[in-house]
Write a protein that holds these residues in place. Structure first.
Motif, PDB file in Angstrom:
ATOM      1  N   MET A   6       0.855  -1.175   0.000  1.00  0.00           N
ATOM      2  CA  MET A   6       0.000   0.000   0.000  1.00  0.00           C
ATOM      3  C   MET A   6       0.899   1.236   0.000  1.00  0.00           C
ATOM      4  O   MET A   6       1.858   1.317   0.742  1.00  0.00           O
ATOM      5  CB  MET A   6      -0.909  -0.031   1.228  1.00  0.00           C
ATOM      6  CG  MET A   6      -1.928   1.062   1.234  1.00  0.00           C
ATOM      7  SD  MET A   6      -3.081   1.013   2.640  1.00  0.00           S
ATOM      8  CE  MET A   6      -3.933  -0.517   2.347  1.00  0.00           C
ATOM      9  N   SER A   7       0.550   2.182  -0.818  1.00  0.00           N
ATOM     10  CA  SER A   7       1.335   3.397  -0.960  1.00  0.00           C
ATOM     11  C   SER A   7       0.612   4.565  -0.287  1.00  0.00           C
ATOM     12  O   SER A   7      -0.566   4.807  -0.540  1.00  0.00           O
ATOM     13  CB  SER A   7       1.537   3.691  -2.442  1.00  0.00           C
ATOM     14  OG  SER A   7       2.198   4.901  -2.609  1.00  0.00           O
ATOM     15  N   PHE A   8       1.350   5.281   0.575  1.00  0.00           N
ATOM     16  CA  PHE A   8       0.782   6.412   1.295  1.00  0.00           C
ATOM     17  C   PHE A   8       1.326   7.723   0.750  1.00  0.00           C
ATOM     18  O   PHE A   8       2.493   7.814   0.396  1.00  0.00           O
ATOM     19  CB  PHE A   8       1.115   6.323   2.793  1.00  0.00           C
ATOM     20  CG  PHE A   8       0.523   5.127   3.469  1.00  0.00           C
ATOM     21  CD1 PHE A   8      -0.832   5.049   3.702  1.00  0.00           C
ATOM     22  CD2 PHE A   8       1.327   4.072   3.873  1.00  0.00           C
ATOM     23  CE1 PHE A   8      -1.384   3.943   4.322  1.00  0.00           C
ATOM     24  CE2 PHE A   8       0.792   2.968   4.497  1.00  0.00           C
ATOM     25  CZ  PHE A   8      -0.565   2.905   4.725  1.00  0.00           C
ATOM     26  N   TYR A   9       0.481   8.726   0.739  1.00  0.00           N
ATOM     27  CA  TYR A   9       0.911  10.075   0.362  1.00  0.00           C
ATOM     28  C   TYR A   9       1.888  10.612   1.405  1.00  0.00           C
ATOM     29  O   TYR A   9       2.872  11.273   1.076  1.00  0.00           O
ATOM     30  CB  TYR A   9      -0.312  10.986   0.230  1.00  0.00           C
ATOM     31  CG  TYR A   9       0.034  12.448   0.126  1.00  0.00           C
ATOM     32  CD1 TYR A   9       0.610  12.963  -1.023  1.00  0.00           C
ATOM     33  CD2 TYR A   9      -0.201  13.315   1.194  1.00  0.00           C
ATOM     34  CE1 TYR A   9       0.942  14.301  -1.117  1.00  0.00           C
ATOM     35  CE2 TYR A   9       0.127  14.658   1.107  1.00  0.00           C
ATOM     36  CZ  TYR A   9       0.706  15.144  -0.047  1.00  0.00           C
ATOM     37  OH  TYR A   9       1.039  16.469  -0.132  1.00  0.00           O
ATOM     38  N   ASP A  10       1.598  10.325   2.687  1.00  0.00           N
ATOM     39  CA  ASP A  10       2.432  10.844   3.768  1.00  0.00           C
ATOM     40  C   ASP A  10       2.148  10.054   5.039  1.00  0.00           C
ATOM     41  O   ASP A  10       1.186   9.285   5.111  1.00  0.00           O
ATOM     42  CB  ASP A  10       2.092  12.325   4.011  1.00  0.00           C
ATOM     43  CG  ASP A  10       3.184  13.096   4.737  1.00  0.00           C
ATOM     44  OD1 ASP A  10       4.222  12.498   5.095  1.00  0.00           O
ATOM     45  OD2 ASP A  10       2.996  14.311   4.945  1.00  0.00           O
ATOM     46  N   GLN A  11       2.998  10.240   6.036  1.00  0.00           N
ATOM     47  CA  GLN A  11       2.763   9.729   7.380  1.00  0.00           C
ATOM     48  C   GLN A  11       2.560  10.938   8.277  1.00  0.00           C
ATOM     49  O   GLN A  11       3.343  11.886   8.235  1.00  0.00           O
ATOM     50  CB  GLN A  11       3.952   8.909   7.880  1.00  0.00           C
ATOM     51  CG  GLN A  11       4.152   7.613   7.124  1.00  0.00           C
ATOM     52  CD  GLN A  11       5.337   6.830   7.673  1.00  0.00           C
ATOM     53  OE1 GLN A  11       6.334   7.407   8.069  1.00  0.00           O
ATOM     54  NE2 GLN A  11       5.200   5.517   7.684  1.00  0.00           N
TER      55      GLN A  11
ATOM     56  N   LEU B 261      -5.881   9.723  -2.579  1.00  0.00           N
ATOM     57  CA  LEU B 261      -4.758   9.766  -1.648  1.00  0.00           C
ATOM     58  C   LEU B 261      -5.127   9.185  -0.280  1.00  0.00           C
ATOM     59  O   LEU B 261      -6.270   9.288   0.169  1.00  0.00           O
ATOM     60  CB  LEU B 261      -4.255  11.199  -1.477  1.00  0.00           C
ATOM     61  CG  LEU B 261      -3.635  11.847  -2.703  1.00  0.00           C
ATOM     62  CD1 LEU B 261      -3.218  13.285  -2.386  1.00  0.00           C
ATOM     63  CD2 LEU B 261      -2.447  11.053  -3.205  1.00  0.00           C
TER      64      LEU B 261
ATOM     65  N   GLN C 112      -0.913   7.544   6.337  1.00  0.00           N
ATOM     66  CA  GLN C 112      -0.785   6.635   7.462  1.00  0.00           C
ATOM     67  C   GLN C 112      -0.725   7.480   8.727  1.00  0.00           C
ATOM     68  O   GLN C 112       0.067   8.423   8.816  1.00  0.00           O
ATOM     69  CB  GLN C 112       0.476   5.788   7.341  1.00  0.00           C
ATOM     70  CG  GLN C 112       0.607   4.777   8.456  1.00  0.00           C
ATOM     71  CD  GLN C 112       1.833   3.890   8.274  1.00  0.00           C
ATOM     72  OE1 GLN C 112       2.809   4.284   7.645  1.00  0.00           O
ATOM     73  NE2 GLN C 112       1.760   2.708   8.832  1.00  0.00           N
TER      74      GLN C 112
END
Length: 79
Positions: free
Chosen positions: A1-6, A52, A55
């Motif tokens: 899974m790809s996240f835009y940001d944490q 988007l 996390q």
């Protein structure tokens, strides 16, 4: 899974009426995750307007005070 940001949960805004945490999305809307989802162990906040996801970084202890405060009911006081 790809996240835009944490994002740290401390950087998010909690709405006690809706029981959700929000964080600004670059598309102009807001990432959202409910308190119940967080308590159930989910850490993915999604934007309802675009694809988007972020996390959410948190410790379970971070949620204990919020969960306790949100479940307390106001008590009527008579004079």
């Amino acid at each position: 899974m790809s996240f835009y940001d944490q994002v740290e949960i401390e950087d998010m805004i909690f709405d006690p009426d809706l029981q959700i945490y929000t964080y600004p999305c670059p598309c102009g809307d807001k990432f959202q995750i409910s308190l119940m989802d967080l308590l159930d162990g989910s850490d993915v906040a999604v934007c309802p307007s675009c694809s988007l996801m972020i996390q959410v970084i948190f410790e379970p202890e971070d949620l204990e005070s919020v969960a306790t405060e949100s479940t307390q009911q106001p008590v009527a006081v008579s004079a």
